[in-house]
Scaffold this active site. Structure first.
Site, PDB file in Angstrom:
ATOM      1  N   CYS A   8      -6.308 -10.192  -5.525  1.00  0.00           N
ATOM      2  CA  CYS A   8      -6.050  -8.807  -5.960  1.00  0.00           C
ATOM      3  C   CYS A   8      -5.965  -7.983  -4.677  1.00  0.00           C
ATOM      4  CB  CYS A   8      -7.127  -8.318  -6.924  1.00  0.00           C
ATOM      5  SG  CYS A   8      -8.796  -8.365  -6.248  1.00  0.00           S
ATOM      6  N   SER A   9      -6.540  -6.791  -4.646  1.00  0.00           N
ATOM      7  CA  SER A   9      -6.466  -6.036  -3.394  1.00  0.00           C
ATOM      8  C   SER A   9      -7.641  -6.322  -2.467  1.00  0.00           C
ATOM      9  CB  SER A   9      -6.346  -4.539  -3.669  1.00  0.00           C
ATOM     10  OG  SER A   9      -7.361  -4.138  -4.546  1.00  0.00           O
TER      11      SER A   9
END
Lengths: 249, 187
Positions: free
Chosen positions: A210-211
């Site tokens: 994800c981030s």
């Protein structure tokens, strides 16, 4: 844990029992020093720093220690890996606790002292080394946690070098639309993963990112529970370490 | 990107050190094994495994040992007590089923219960005892590996299993002496 032990002690007849429920994290957060043990200093995956003047480190230092005299600490603070447990010692109690303070205020979460400083180590029979210090470079490698994929393996998969891997980007569609997506990667937002497992191959390894790794970790838990061979990337994908090619929108 | 680089540092640390919270042991208590009937309120008790504001999801680990599983719930702005959905914290989540998905309605922290006759001590009071060289034994109840990494000054290590086996031989002989037990905190 502490309450279980307190209950047992009470049953044994101890009359004066208190429980420090907030525990060690609160103690550290309040700025008070914590101490480490010999075994961890000997073999732990740590950064061990000798805060004394460098000529003292040459005369004798704890094995594996790097010499960073306290006066240089501020300049060298960015050379110390922030995820590493940092163990400090000095020959001055105040200087050692000041250094703990400095590191914690700079964001270091795991800082502890050698009990009794250098003298304490020597009198406890700890291993020392003497002589010139060949390198002042601070070296430390994080050990991957449970379920984590290494950056190298992840990069290989997004570069297309590992056909046995299916890579999921668990960020939202909006984030992907704005920031782009890695190559060889499919966007399935975290909240859609439980409903879209039929799209995932059972015969391949799955890497999720994800981030930062928070959502990827949750996706990892969910997929693992459902029998997938899955790992996740615990890394801020903005960091230079993750030099994966991005397909811009 | 909007995520601050410092976040990854935190996450790295979280991954590196699995925190052992004070309240975690409580799930084995009698309250956790009460059968939940169909009509009863829908509730999960366990340790928060993660929370994502972007995906509006919380995952919580429920059950113990082999039966432990991670459950994912959705939340929104109406969910109460979101501040207690902190990774590693013990929490109680009440939920509803909406469109086939679990939806968190109220989140409460799961507090550790003190045994009768035992009182809590806070950081500053404990600090004061140290300053005054109080006659006390400070005992770290976490696993020995956590004790080895960072412990309070002068603390001795007695993990719960050891305490159960060793009994008073591991404690000071004087039963009037002050004992202070601690572990990895409620989070």
């Amino acid at each position: 844990m502490s309450t279980t032990n307190a209950g047992l002690a009470k049953k044994l007849g101890y009359k004066n029992i208190r429980v420090y429920l907030e525990g060690e994290p609160a103690w550290s957060e309040a700025g008070y020093p914590t101490y480490t043990s010999k075994g961890f200093i000997d073999t732990g995956n740590i950064v061990l720093i000798d805060l004394r003047a460098s000529h003292k480190a040459v005369e004798g230092r704890i094995k594996r220690a790097v010499s960073v005299p306290y006066d240089d600490l501020e300049d060298k603070i960015n050379d110390i890996p922030r995820n590493a447990p940092v163990i400090l010692y000095s020959d001055d109690k105040e200087e050692a606790t000041d250094a703990v303070d400095d590191l914690r205020s700079d964001g270091f979460k795991h800082v502890a002292l050698v009990p009794g400083n250098y003298a304490g180590w020597v009198s406890a029979g700890g291993a020392i080394e003497t002589g010139p210090i060949a390198s002042t470079e601070i070296r430390w490698q994080r050990i991957l946690g449970k379920g984590e994929v290494s950056v190298a393996d992840f990069k290989k998969a997004t570069d297309g070098g590992d056909p046995d891997v299916f890579v999921i980007d668990s960020r939202t569609e909006e984030e992907v639309a704005e920031l782009g997506i890695f190559k060889n990667t499919v966007n399935i937002p975290l909240d859609e993963i439980p409903g879209r497992m039929n799209e995932l191959p059972k015969d391949k390894k799955i890497y999720v990112h994800c981030s930062t790794g928070a959502r990827a970790d949750m996706a990892y838990q969910e997929l693992k529970k459902n029998g997938f061979d899955v790992k996740f990337l615990l890394l801020n994908i903005d960091e230079a370490e993750c030099d994966c090619e991005i397909l811009r929108p | 990107m909007q995520i601050h680089p410092k976040k990854i540092i935190l996450l790295g640390i979280i991954a590196l050190f699995t925190f052992t919270g004070c309240a975690s042991d409580k799930a084995q208590g009698p309250t956790a094994v009460k059968p939940v009937t169909e009509k009863a309120e829908k509730v999960f008790k366990g340790k928060i495994a993660g929370k994502s504001n972007k995906a509006k999801s919380i995952s919580i680990v429920v059950g113990k040992g082999d039966k432990a599983k991670t459950v994912m719930l959705k939340f929104d702005d109406n969910t109460k007590g979101l501040e207690f959905a902190k990774k590693g914290s013990a929490a109680i989540i009440k939920y509803d089923i909406k469109d086939g998905e679990k939806f968190a309605t109220i989140i409460k922290p799961k507090l550790a219960k003190l045994p009768a006759g035992v009182t809590e001590i806070k950081t500053e009071e404990l600090r004061g005892l140290y300053e005054n060289n109080a006659d006390m034994t400070v005992i770290d109840a976490r696993p020995a590996s956590r004790y080895a990494q960072a412990r309070l000054p002068g603390a001795i290590s007695i993990p719960v299993p050891e305490m159960k086996m060793g009994k008073e031989t591991v404690l000071p002989a004087n039963k009037e002496q002050l004992l202070v037990f601690y572990c990895g905190g409620p989070t």
